[in-house]
Design a protein around this motif. Structure first.
Motif, PDB file in Angstrom:
ATOM      1  N   ALA A  87      38.080  33.103  58.621  1.00  0.00           N
ATOM      2  CA  ALA A  87      37.940  34.553  58.450  1.00  0.00           C
ATOM      3  C   ALA A  87      39.310  35.208  58.289  1.00  0.00           C
ATOM      4  O   ALA A  87      39.529  36.023  57.380  1.00  0.00           O
ATOM      5  CB  ALA A  87      37.197  35.153  59.641  1.00  0.00           C
ATOM      6  N   ALA A  88      40.234  34.857  59.158  1.00  0.00           N
ATOM      7  CA  ALA A  88      41.587  35.427  59.084  1.00  0.00           C
ATOM      8  C   ALA A  88      42.302  34.991  57.810  1.00  0.00           C
ATOM      9  O   ALA A  88      43.012  35.789  57.175  1.00  0.00           O
ATOM     10  CB  ALA A  88      42.393  35.016  60.313  1.00  0.00           C
ATOM     11  N   ASN A  89      42.123  33.729  57.420  1.00  0.00           N
ATOM     12  CA  ASN A  89      42.785  33.226  56.212  1.00  0.00           C
ATOM     13  C   ASN A  89      42.337  33.983  54.967  1.00  0.00           C
ATOM     14  O   ASN A  89      43.155  34.362  54.120  1.00  0.00           O
ATOM     15  CB  ASN A  89      42.499  31.738  56.035  1.00  0.00           C
ATOM     16  N   VAL A  90      41.030  34.202  54.842  1.00  0.00           N
ATOM     17  CA  VAL A  90      40.493  34.918  53.681  1.00  0.00           C
ATOM     18  C   VAL A  90      40.967  36.373  53.690  1.00  0.00           C
ATOM     19  O   VAL A  90      41.467  36.899  52.683  1.00  0.00           O
ATOM     20  CB  VAL A  90      38.955  34.846  53.672  1.00  0.00           C
TER      21      VAL A  90
ATOM     22  N   PRO B  94      48.179  28.528  60.685  1.00  0.00           N
ATOM     23  CA  PRO B  94      48.007  29.624  59.722  1.00  0.00           C
ATOM     24  C   PRO B  94      48.001  29.137  58.277  1.00  0.00           C
ATOM     25  O   PRO B  94      48.502  28.052  57.962  1.00  0.00           O
ATOM     26  CB  PRO B  94      49.220  30.520  60.001  1.00  0.00           C
ATOM     27  N   SER B  95      47.456  29.964  57.413  1.00  0.00           N
ATOM     28  CA  SER B  95      47.446  29.661  55.982  1.00  0.00           C
ATOM     29  C   SER B  95      48.595  30.390  55.297  1.00  0.00           C
ATOM     30  O   SER B  95      49.257  31.244  55.889  1.00  0.00           O
ATOM     31  CB  SER B  95      46.118  30.100  55.367  1.00  0.00           C
ATOM     32  N   LYS B  96      48.806  30.045  54.030  1.00  0.00           N
ATOM     33  CA  LYS B  96      49.856  30.694  53.241  1.00  0.00           C
ATOM     34  C   LYS B  96      49.309  30.972  51.847  1.00  0.00           C
ATOM     35  O   LYS B  96      48.723  30.091  51.216  1.00  0.00           O
ATOM     36  CB  LYS B  96      51.082  29.784  53.166  1.00  0.00           C
ATOM     37  N   LEU B  97      49.496  32.190  51.371  1.00  0.00           N
ATOM     38  CA  LEU B  97      49.085  32.533  50.010  1.00  0.00           C
ATOM     39  C   LEU B  97      50.186  32.127  49.040  1.00  0.00           C
ATOM     40  O   LEU B  97      51.346  32.516  49.197  1.00  0.00           O
ATOM     41  CB  LEU B  97      48.830  34.036  49.903  1.00  0.00           C
TER      42      LEU B  97
END
Length: 338
Positions: free
Chosen positions: A187-190, A329-332
């Motif tokens: 959810a946070a990544n999107v 965490p993700s990275k864009l």
């Protein structure tokens, strides 16, 4: 053999450790061989004047290290005549993908020679998932489990003692005790990716989330997407498939299907068929990065997860005996497709 086992009342070591060490000594001295049956629990208890519980504890201790194995209603047998490393790690993945391979290799390298890692796959099958865990509860010191199951598997996971339980990649709720979890927050990544790409998204008229309804984390993905839409008022739609009749200039697609990149390929093919410029008339964001996405059509924008870091971090927590919950965490990664 029993006559040669020694349990000292004056020893500071617990009796179950003494018994385990005595059995190991018998192996080292060549008195016990592979597949040789040990005396029964009742025999050991009676002859050594210790409780059955102590005997079971010693045998379970040896089972975790792969030294003995239990056979249903037949007793305990010697499994190996060379003692395994201190840690035996059960690692169960949902399936092998390029991302899971990267995670596994990083985990394996970080563990190094401090433990042995056995890998299993459940392929999203509840029966296989349950059997693999229940059949191996006494055989490993640590259980690293990737779930991604549509069914609630908390009851099965709770069979694993909390200190041995490590949940990886996919968050699981309703678990008991103090355990370890290293996961990605879908959810946070999107939400964060869309928020960061807001300027690039502004040139499009409609944001379309393409997510198969059968995936276990559908609700989390949808929640992050809807949070962005509510906060920005961006026109949006959620669908499970890309429909050619709805494919038109001004659409920007966010696809999550990792297997074979079906939706990514469909967007690229439809752009070519209808002579629409990807990154100008049609936008595209995909989940999980690959080398192909870096070069395809001048570069595909992705939400990238550092699976190498996830594997290393999980192994480090096991090695350092850390029990906590941590989000990777993700990275864009912005590229020409947006």
């Amino acid at each position: 053999m029993i006559n040669e086992l020694e349990i000292a009342e004056s020893s500071q070591d617990p009796k179950y450790i003494q018994l385990a060490e005595e059995i190991i000594r018998q192996i080292d001295e060549g008195n016990l061989e592979v597949n040789q049956r040990l005396p029964s629990v009742n025999q050991l208890s009676k002859e050594l004047h210790i409780s059955r519980e102590t005997v079971f504890k010693a045998l379970n201790y040896l089972s975790e290290k792969g030294i003995v194995r239990s056979a249903n209603r037949r007793g305990y047998f010697i499994q190996k005549v060379s003692v395994r490393p201190k840690m035996r790690i059960f690692m169960m993945l949902d399936k092998m993908t390029a991302f899971k391979e990267e995670l596994y290799e990083a985990f394996f390298r970080t563990i190094g020679d401090k433990g042995e890692v056995d890998v299993f796959f459940h392929h999203h099958n509840p029966a296989i998932f349950k059997a693999l865990i229940t059949d191996n509860l006494q055989n490993y010191t640590h259980f690293v489990v990737v779930t991604f199951m549509r069914e609630d598997v908390s009851e099965i996971l709770n069979l694993i003692p909390p200190e041995k339980r490590i949940i990886l990649d996919c968050r699981e709720n309703r678990l008991e005790g103090e355990f370890t979890m290293v996961y990605q927050d879908f959810a946070a990544n999107v939400f964060n990716a869309l928020l960061e790409a807001r300027e690039q998204l502004s040139k499009y008229r409609k944001l379309i989330l393409v997510v198969p309804s059968h995936i276990s984390h559908f609700a989390e993905v949808e929640r992050g997407f809807e949070q962005f839409v509510q906060e920005t008022g961006f026109p949006s739609e959620i669908c499970t498939e890309i429909e050619e009749k709805q494919f038109k200039s001004g659409n920007v697609y966010f696809t999550l299907r990792a297997k074979d990149d079906h939706d990514l390929v469909k967007v690229v093919k439809l752009c070519r068929k209808h002579k629409l410029q990807l990154g100008e008339q049609i936008g595209l964001i995909t989940y999980n990065d690959t080398d192909v996405k870096e070069i395809l059509e001048g570069g595909i924008t992705t939400v990238a997860i550092d699976f190498k870091r996830m594997g290393e971090l999980t192994a480090q927590k096991i090695l350092n005996k850390v029990r906590d919950i941590e989000v990777v965490p993700s990275k864009l990664i912005l590229r020409r497709s947006l």
